[in-house]
Design a protein around this motif. Sequence first.
Motif, short mmCIF file in Angstrom:
data_model
loop_
_atom_site.label_atom_id
_atom_site.label_comp_id
_atom_site.label_asym_id
_atom_site.label_seq_id
_atom_site.Cartn_x
_atom_site.Cartn_y
_atom_site.Cartn_z
N ASP A 125 0.77 -1.18 -0.04
CA ASP A 125 -0.03 -0.06 -0.14
C ASP A 125 0.96 1.37 0.07
O ASP A 125 1.07 2.05 1.06
CB ASP A 125 -0.74 -0.14 1.32
N SER A 132 -4.81 -2.51 -1.10
CA SER A 132 -3.76 -3.03 -1.95
C SER A 132 -3.60 -2.23 -3.29
O SER A 132 -4.48 -2.06 -3.78
CB SER A 132 -4.16 -4.53 -1.98
N ASP A 133 -2.46 -1.62 -3.55
CA ASP A 133 -2.29 -0.93 -4.62
C ASP A 133 -2.38 -1.86 -5.64
O ASP A 133 -2.92 -1.57 -6.94
CB ASP A 133 -0.83 -0.44 -4.51
#
Length: 186
Positions: A125, A132-133
């Motif tokens: 992140d 969550s990216d």
Amino acid sequence: MKIKRTRSHILLSCFAIIILLLYIQALKTAEPIENIPLPGELHPVLAYQSDLLIKQAEAKGIRVIITDDFRSYHEQEELYAIGRTAEGKIVTQAQAGESYHNFGLAVDFALLNDEGQAIWDMDYDGNLNGQSDWMEVVGLAKGLGFEWGGDWRQFKDYPHLQMDFGLSIRDLQRGERPPEQTSAIK
């Protein structure tokens, strides 16, 4: 009489199976329906959408890098060998001609951390928004019309994004190609 009939049925069944197997093999090696050369680069629609994905992710504070896009048959065979005849863990189930990468219709991505290193951490992140990216990027990609390899039932391929334009690998092997125009974008 009954034994002769059973033997005849068994022989006929074996013959039918052999014919079916020969037919399937012929389909696999069939010549293309048209003499259309294989692509040599990423499809323009995917190139455009990949750039758009990077920009949309950047606007959310996520840095994305495309780690792989078009892949030649030779490159695909080298990847396929990993974990089989070459050292390493299996990274693909697709042999040459069986991957959307071979037709310029797939990309693989990674995130870039604060140090600018490519990472494949699905929990990372980096923009510190509590999400969550990786999954944020997947959501953006799906919004742009990509299919995500993480949704596959078998052999999940989390970095993989593709657009098949309704064409199967078999269609592509036979010479069918998607439209080149960006107007084909969803």
